[in-house]
Design a protein around this motif. Structure first.
Motif, PDB file in Angstrom:
ATOM      1  N   THR A   1       0.802  -1.221   0.000  1.00 22.81           N
ATOM      2  CA  THR A   1       0.000   0.000   0.000  1.00 22.81           C
ATOM      3  C   THR A   1       0.837   1.273   0.000  1.00 22.81           C
ATOM      4  O   THR A   1       0.313   2.360  -0.239  1.00 22.81           O
ATOM      5  N   GLY A   2       2.128   1.140   0.309  1.00 19.73           N
ATOM      6  CA  GLY A   2       2.935   2.298   0.619  1.00 19.73           C
ATOM      7  C   GLY A   2       2.712   2.724   2.056  1.00 19.73           C
ATOM      8  O   GLY A   2       1.784   2.258   2.733  1.00 19.73           O
ATOM      9  N   SER A   3       3.589   3.590   2.554  1.00 19.38           N
ATOM     10  CA  SER A   3       3.422   4.142   3.903  1.00 19.38           C
ATOM     11  C   SER A   3       3.829   5.603   3.893  1.00 19.38           C
ATOM     12  O   SER A   3       4.516   6.069   2.986  1.00 19.38           O
ATOM     13  N   LEU A   4       3.376   6.325   4.921  1.00 18.60           N
ATOM     14  CA  LEU A   4       3.697   7.746   5.069  1.00 18.60           C
ATOM     15  C   LEU A   4       4.498   7.975   6.336  1.00 18.60           C
ATOM     16  O   LEU A   4       4.207   7.396   7.386  1.00 18.60           O
ATOM     17  N   ARG A   5       5.491   8.851   6.219  1.00 22.94           N
ATOM     18  CA  ARG A   5       6.096   9.449   7.404  1.00 22.94           C
ATOM     19  C   ARG A   5       5.691  10.911   7.405  1.00 22.94           C
ATOM     20  O   ARG A   5       5.951  11.639   6.441  1.00 22.94           O
ATOM     21  N   LEU A   6       5.059  11.370   8.478  1.00 17.80           N
ATOM     22  CA  LEU A   6       4.627  12.761   8.585  1.00 17.80           C
ATOM     23  C   LEU A   6       5.503  13.519   9.576  1.00 17.80           C
ATOM     24  O   LEU A   6       5.859  12.994  10.648  1.00 17.80           O
ATOM     25  N   GLY A   7       5.820  14.741   9.247  1.00 19.59           N
ATOM     26  CA  GLY A   7       6.514  15.621  10.177  1.00 19.59           C
ATOM     27  C   GLY A   7       5.505  16.440  10.970  1.00 19.59           C
ATOM     28  O   GLY A   7       4.627  17.079  10.385  1.00 19.59           O
ATOM     29  N   VAL A   8       5.621  16.421  12.288  1.00 20.64           N
ATOM     30  CA  VAL A   8       4.622  17.112  13.108  1.00 20.64           C
ATOM     31  C   VAL A   8       5.001  18.557  13.404  1.00 20.64           C
ATOM     32  O   VAL A   8       4.179  19.332  13.888  1.00 20.64           O
TER      33      VAL A   8
ATOM     34  N   GLY B   1      -0.514  -5.349   6.835  1.00 23.17           N
ATOM     35  CA  GLY B   1      -1.100  -6.685   6.808  1.00 23.17           C
ATOM     36  C   GLY B   1      -1.364  -7.226   8.192  1.00 23.17           C
ATOM     37  O   GLY B   1      -1.426  -6.489   9.181  1.00 23.17           O
ATOM     38  N   ASN B   2      -1.502  -8.534   8.241  1.00 22.69           N
ATOM     39  CA  ASN B   2      -1.829  -9.244   9.468  1.00 22.69           C
ATOM     40  C   ASN B   2      -0.677 -10.187   9.801  1.00 22.69           C
ATOM     41  O   ASN B   2      -0.615 -11.313   9.290  1.00 22.69           O
ATOM     42  N   PRO B   3       0.280  -9.769  10.640  1.00 20.51           N
ATOM     43  CA  PRO B   3       1.443 -10.600  10.936  1.00 20.51           C
ATOM     44  C   PRO B   3       1.080 -11.937  11.589  1.00 20.51           C
ATOM     45  O   PRO B   3       1.774 -12.942  11.368  1.00 20.51           O
ATOM     46  N   LEU B   4       0.016 -11.957  12.404  1.00 22.43           N
ATOM     47  CA  LEU B   4      -0.380 -13.215  13.037  1.00 22.43           C
ATOM     48  C   LEU B   4      -0.889 -14.202  11.986  1.00 22.43           C
ATOM     49  O   LEU B   4      -0.536 -15.387  12.013  1.00 22.43           O
ATOM     50  N   ARG B   5      -1.704 -13.713  11.072  1.00 24.13           N
ATOM     51  CA  ARG B   5      -2.193 -14.590   9.999  1.00 24.13           C
ATOM     52  C   ARG B   5      -1.020 -15.117   9.172  1.00 24.13           C
ATOM     53  O   ARG B   5      -0.985 -16.293   8.798  1.00 24.13           O
ATOM     54  N   ARG B   6      -0.061 -14.247   8.903  1.00 26.33           N
ATOM     55  CA  ARG B   6       1.112 -14.682   8.141  1.00 26.33           C
ATOM     56  C   ARG B   6       1.898 -15.741   8.905  1.00 26.33           C
ATOM     57  O   ARG B   6       2.313 -16.754   8.334  1.00 26.33           O
ATOM     58  N   ALA B   7       2.114 -15.520  10.206  1.00 26.55           N
ATOM     59  CA  ALA B   7       2.875 -16.481  11.000  1.00 26.55           C
ATOM     60  C   ALA B   7       2.206 -17.853  10.991  1.00 26.55           C
ATOM     61  O   ALA B   7       2.879 -18.892  10.841  1.00 26.55           O
TER      62      ALA B   7
ATOM     63  N   PRO C   1      -5.694   5.553   3.720  1.00 25.24           N
ATOM     64  CA  PRO C   1      -5.407   4.530   2.708  1.00 25.24           C
ATOM     65  C   PRO C   1      -4.139   3.734   2.917  1.00 25.24           C
ATOM     66  O   PRO C   1      -3.961   2.676   2.303  1.00 25.24           O
ATOM     67  N   ARG C   2      -3.238   4.210   3.779  1.00 22.56           N
ATOM     68  CA  ARG C   2      -1.967   3.506   3.979  1.00 22.56           C
ATOM     69  C   ARG C   2      -1.471   3.738   5.397  1.00 22.56           C
ATOM     70  O   ARG C   2      -1.899   4.700   6.061  1.00 22.56           O
ATOM     71  N   PRO C   3      -0.594   2.889   5.908  1.00 28.84           N
ATOM     72  CA  PRO C   3      -0.042   3.092   7.247  1.00 28.84           C
ATOM     73  C   PRO C   3       0.683   4.439   7.354  1.00 28.84           C
ATOM     74  O   PRO C   3       1.330   4.887   6.404  1.00 28.84           O
TER      75      PRO C   3
ATOM     76  N   PRO D   1      -8.775  -3.053   6.088  1.00 22.37           N
ATOM     77  CA  PRO D   1      -9.756  -3.150   4.995  1.00 22.37           C
ATOM     78  C   PRO D   1     -11.211  -3.121   5.464  1.00 22.37           C
ATOM     79  O   PRO D   1     -12.092  -2.685   4.723  1.00 22.37           O
ATOM     80  N   ASP D   2     -11.479  -3.574   6.690  1.00 22.76           N
ATOM     81  CA  ASP D   2     -12.860  -3.540   7.202  1.00 22.76           C
ATOM     82  C   ASP D   2     -13.200  -2.219   7.872  1.00 22.76           C
ATOM     83  O   ASP D   2     -14.217  -2.103   8.554  1.00 22.76           O
ATOM     84  N   LYS D   3     -12.331  -1.202   7.678  1.00 19.50           N
ATOM     85  CA  LYS D   3     -12.536   0.172   8.143  1.00 19.50           C
ATOM     86  C   LYS D   3     -12.217   0.391   9.623  1.00 19.50           C
ATOM     87  O   LYS D   3     -12.337   1.509  10.118  1.00 19.50           O
ATOM     88  N   ARG D   4     -11.816  -0.639  10.343  1.00 17.48           N
ATOM     89  CA  ARG D   4     -11.372  -0.425  11.724  1.00 17.48           C
ATOM     90  C   ARG D   4     -10.056   0.347  11.717  1.00 17.48           C
ATOM     91  O   ARG D   4      -9.226   0.171  10.832  1.00 17.48           O
ATOM     92  N   VAL D   5      -9.852   1.179  12.720  1.00 21.92           N
ATOM     93  CA  VAL D   5      -8.609   1.937  12.870  1.00 21.92           C
ATOM     94  C   VAL D   5      -7.780   1.312  13.988  1.00 21.92           C
ATOM     95  O   VAL D   5      -8.297   0.993  15.065  1.00 21.92           O
ATOM     96  N   VAL D   6      -6.489   1.152  13.707  1.00 25.50           N
ATOM     97  CA  VAL D   6      -5.537   0.618  14.665  1.00 25.50           C
ATOM     98  C   VAL D   6      -4.522   1.711  14.953  1.00 25.50           C
ATOM     99  O   VAL D   6      -3.933   2.285  14.017  1.00 25.50           O
TER     100      VAL D   6
END
Length: 357
Positions: free
Chosen positions: A97-104, A145-151, A228-230, A244-249
């Motif tokens: 998905t790509g990821s962002l680093r933001l400067g605060v 992704g889901n590291p537990l599912r991958r493991a 859209p991305r981490p 993907p199910d719209k939950r925020v972590v």
């Protein structure tokens, strides 16, 4: 596990890094046994934010200052290749998905510019970013992704290929050729300890890793936001994504806890959870209810480089400083290669620590 088990190699710890040791050993034709104190992926692997990031825990220009331009770029490219490999191995658990680093603030925005220049000089994938979230950097080949599912998928594949993996089998005692568990023991030629948080307790000779608690929360579906991305911000201390199910972590704010967060106690604490909740509501604008809170123990090193340690007949590695999903996998494959062939994909990039005489 009950009774005696014999193998060429015993891997202690069946999180993401340990399972990559197992898989690489199988590729090299080695008879391997793995033991895990709880469930496969039940430690930090199943308790992190699900970021799959290239590079080291340090921003690239700072990694260059520590490692040198050539080594830092080589390690970054290895992690890029590893992300692609992970997506091919477990496409149901990893998405690019790509990821962002933001400067605060202005200081961090300037640091982003320095990182951009350093990465562009090394021809690594990055672009400047300016959007509704703020200003910073976009890394197009990172993932989530889901590291537990991958493991658990990796463990299932390893078992089908002949690996013997034992859950609920803590390593109560270790020697270079023996692993004792409460109900049995593994006799082997080599022991590999693949533990991140708590490595300094499991292998006391590894003194350069220090364990900290990382805390997170998750919400129900949050249709009021679109992420859209981490994203990670405030020098990497804070990080969030939308599933993907719209939950925020959301995780982070470890630095606000001070010395109390340097602990192996993987239980959420009130002050950090309160800070997370305030940012969730006021910073991200999420109104959905909080459904889960959790913590994980992760290993940090002073130079933010992983530790790969070799003692008499045994190996140990960890200390990914919060980026173990990808870097841990690279290190796991490398250690397996070193065990069998004496050479690895990390030759000349990450050094192996040996006990002092």
């Amino acid at each position: 596990m009950k009774g005696r088990v014999d193998a060429q190699v015993c891997v202690v710890g069946l999180g993401g890094s340990g399972l990559n040791v197992v898989g690489e050993l199988l590729d090299l034709g080695v008879d391997v046994v793995g033991v895990e104190r709880g469930r496969v992926g039940g430690g930090a692997t199943g308790r992190n934010g699900g970021f799959f990031l290239a590079g080291t825990p340090d921003f690239h220009h700072r990694a260059v200052a520590t490692m040198g331009e050539e080594r830092a770029a080589a390690l970054y490219r290895l992690t890029l290749e590893q992300i692609d490999r992970m997506w091919l191995e477990t496409p149901n658990a990893v998405q690019i998905t790509g990821s962002l680093r933001l400067g605060v603030d202005q200081e961090e925005i300037e640091d982003c510019r320095e990182q951009l220049q350093s990465m562009q000089a090394a021809r690594l994938p990055v672009t400047a970013y300016s959007g509704r979230e703020g200003h910073g950097l976009l890394f197009p080949h990172d993932g989530r992704g889901n590291p537990l599912r991958r493991a658990r998928a990796l463990a299932s594949k390893a078992r089908m290929r002949g690996a013997r993996l034992f859950e609920q089998s803590p390593a109560n005692a270790l020697t270079p050729t023996l692993v004792e568990t409460p109900h049995g023991e593994v006799h082997c030629e080599t022991v590999v300890v693949a533990v991140d948080g708590g490595l300094e307790k499991t292998v006391p000779a590894v003194k350069s890793v220090r364990t900290a608690r990382a805390q997170m929360l998750a919400t129900g579906p949050a249709y009021e936001v679109d992420i859209p991305r981490p994203v990670y911000a405030r020098w990497g201390y804070d990080y969030w994504q939308q599933l993907p199910d719209k939950r925020v972590v959301l995780g982070g704010f470890r630095d606000l806890g001070g010395r109390s967060e340097w602990t192996r106690d993987a239980v959420p604490s009130g002050p950090i959870q309160q800070s997370l909740e305030i940012f969730l509501r006021d910073g991200l604008g999420v109104r959905a209810p909080i459904t889960h809170r959790w913590a994980g123990a992760i290993g940090f090193t002073r130079d933010k480089l992983p530790v790969i340690w070799r003692g008499a007949g045994g190996w140990a590695f960890g200390g990914y400083s919060g980026t173990g999903n990808v870097l841990g996998a690279v290190c796991g494959r490398a250690v397996a290669q070193w065990v069998v062939t004496g050479h690895s994909l990390l030759d000349g990039i990450v050094s192996v620590t040996r006990p002092s005489a």
